[in-house]
Scaffold this motif. Sequence first.
Motif, PDB file in Angstrom:
ATOM      1  N   GLU A  20      58.207  15.590  95.088  1.00 26.45           N
ATOM      2  CA  GLU A  20      58.968  16.369  96.141  1.00 26.45           C
ATOM      3  C   GLU A  20      58.220  18.039  96.172  1.00 26.45           C
ATOM      4  O   GLU A  20      58.504  18.828  97.421  1.00 26.45           O
ATOM      5  N   ALA A  21      57.740  18.480  94.993  1.00 23.63           N
ATOM      6  CA  ALA A  21      57.588  20.259  95.208  1.00 23.63           C
ATOM      7  C   ALA A  21      56.447  20.383  96.331  1.00 23.63           C
ATOM      8  O   ALA A  21      55.997  21.299  96.725  1.00 23.63           O
ATOM      9  N   MET A  22      55.701  19.353  95.708  1.00 19.88           N
ATOM     10  CA  MET A  22      54.055  19.298  96.362  1.00 19.88           C
ATOM     11  C   MET A  22      54.549  18.879  98.037  1.00 19.88           C
ATOM     12  O   MET A  22      53.537  19.410  99.482  1.00 19.88           O
ATOM     13  N   ALA A  23      55.809  18.412  97.918  1.00 19.36           N
ATOM     14  CA  ALA A  23      55.544  17.539  99.654  1.00 19.36           C
ATOM     15  C   ALA A  23      56.043  19.103 100.562  1.00 19.36           C
ATOM     16  O   ALA A  23      55.070  18.626 101.524  1.00 19.36           O
ATOM     17  N   PHE A  24      56.823  19.344 100.042  1.00 17.02           N
ATOM     18  CA  PHE A  24      57.335  20.486 100.485  1.00 17.02           C
ATOM     19  C   PHE A  24      55.958  21.906 101.163  1.00 17.02           C
ATOM     20  O   PHE A  24      55.929  22.029 101.830  1.00 17.02           O
ATOM     21  N   SER A  25      55.385  21.247  99.515  1.00 22.36           N
ATOM     22  CA  SER A  25      54.117  23.060  99.802  1.00 22.36           C
ATOM     23  C   SER A  25      53.053  22.238 101.124  1.00 22.36           C
ATOM     24  O   SER A  25      52.490  22.942 101.520  1.00 22.36           O
ATOM     25  N   VAL A  61      62.955  27.299  96.469  1.00 18.00           N
ATOM     26  CA  VAL A  61      63.211  25.489  97.122  1.00 18.00           C
ATOM     27  C   VAL A  61      63.473  24.817  95.942  1.00 18.00           C
ATOM     28  O   VAL A  61      62.788  24.995  94.614  1.00 18.00           O
ATOM     29  N   VAL A  62      64.921  24.006  96.131  1.00 21.00           N
ATOM     30  CA  VAL A  62      65.146  23.662  94.606  1.00 21.00           C
ATOM     31  C   VAL A  62      65.047  21.935  95.103  1.00 21.00           C
ATOM     32  O   VAL A  62      64.967  20.985  96.104  1.00 21.00           O
ATOM     33  N   ALA A  63      63.542  21.742  93.945  1.00 22.70           N
ATOM     34  CA  ALA A  63      62.682  20.120  94.266  1.00 22.70           C
ATOM     35  C   ALA A  63      63.699  18.959  93.602  1.00 22.70           C
ATOM     36  O   ALA A  63      63.624  19.639  92.645  1.00 22.70           O
TER      37      ALA A  63
END
Length: 432
Positions: free
Chosen positions: A315-320, A308-310
């Motif tokens: 934003e990466a942590m939100a997806f995590s 996934v490109v954040a």
Amino acid sequence: MLKIYQYRELNREATQQLVSRNADENNTIGERVESIIAAVKAEGDQALIRFAETFDKVSLSKLYLNQAEIATIAAQIGDEQRLAIDTAYNNIHKFHQSQLKKEAQVETMPGVTCWREFRPIEKVGLYIPGGTAVLPSTFLMLGVPAKIAGCKEIVVCSPPQKDGSINCYIAYVAKLLQIDRVYLVGGAQAVAAMAYGTESMPKVDKIFGPGNQYVTKAKTIVQSTTPTAIDMPAGPSEVLVIADETSNPVFVAADLLAQAEHGVDSQAVLVATSEEIIAKTIAELEKQLAVLPRKEIAAQAIDNSYAVVAADLEEAMAFSNEYAPEHLILATESWQKITGLISNAGSVFLGNLTPESAGDYASGTNHTLPTSAYAKSYSGVSVDSFVKKITFQHLTAQGINNLGTTVEVLAELEGLQAHKNAVTVRKSLAGK
């Protein structure tokens, strides 16, 4: 190879579909597991012997190895392997021993004292997976806290090898933990046997251990149909790696493959702040995958994984947090800036020099962790998993008089006169 998604292009429904895993939508696994459980419940040992022939391709004359047999097999271990297991055992023991703490008594008001004391769960069952890999590390992760907690009876199940035995590493761990019997039973049938008991195997109070979707389903079924508890619904393993420009693609690829080689149903997810990082990691994946002994298994797992490109680390942590990974690796030099944003994860590995393998084997933390987004509501295994915490309270004459009126009023407003009376009769005596 890894499929690539843009986080900003995913709506809520698409994100939920992407983070969903190990679903049994048609209940195919559930129906098969229910039939296995029913057979074990009805036939006991005979069902276990039959399933060993069916699933493990082994004809067993008995369902367990005794202490003398375990010791003979354990003696075959090499010095280097013995040292490695001893080191892991010591680190795991040191970390888990620190969790065994007596809680202080609290005086909630004058004369009213409350506290908690732990008691070990008396009979626990440990499931040590076999399948495509035999895991003495899991035996350590479950057996060490069980011993520290003081569980009186520890039942160990592990699938038999082709020779109808266990390997020397499992045997050596059993010897370290002073386990005098290992049952040669795997899969959903092992869970059923521990939940219901058979002629050879005693029933346990709580079942621990990871496994495939069949083992996980069996654990959830027996938890809802018997008084037997489970540690968590820990199914096929998974990792999520957050990477940015400070990451090392060689390390990231190695971490993804370390997870992928567990099994074809494992999942390795990369969330990166640029497509360039993903491209470099994919190139490393192809290079490292080619030389892995378990490359066919790892390749299938990678094909079922994605990137996934954040826009940034936040934003990466939100997806995590939506994914709620079993293992979370922050492969960035800026990890200290984002650890406070973590809300859902089983175990976290910080920085470029901290591989998941460290926690899997020997850093000291436990590797039996919640999967399939259960990290949103479950913790990993610890000493607490093997104990019950019982509350105590003691009231003096001063305490019953101080607290009594409050209890009387609350009991009366709920219409429970006997509750009120239990206080009133004591207040009259305490006042004398």
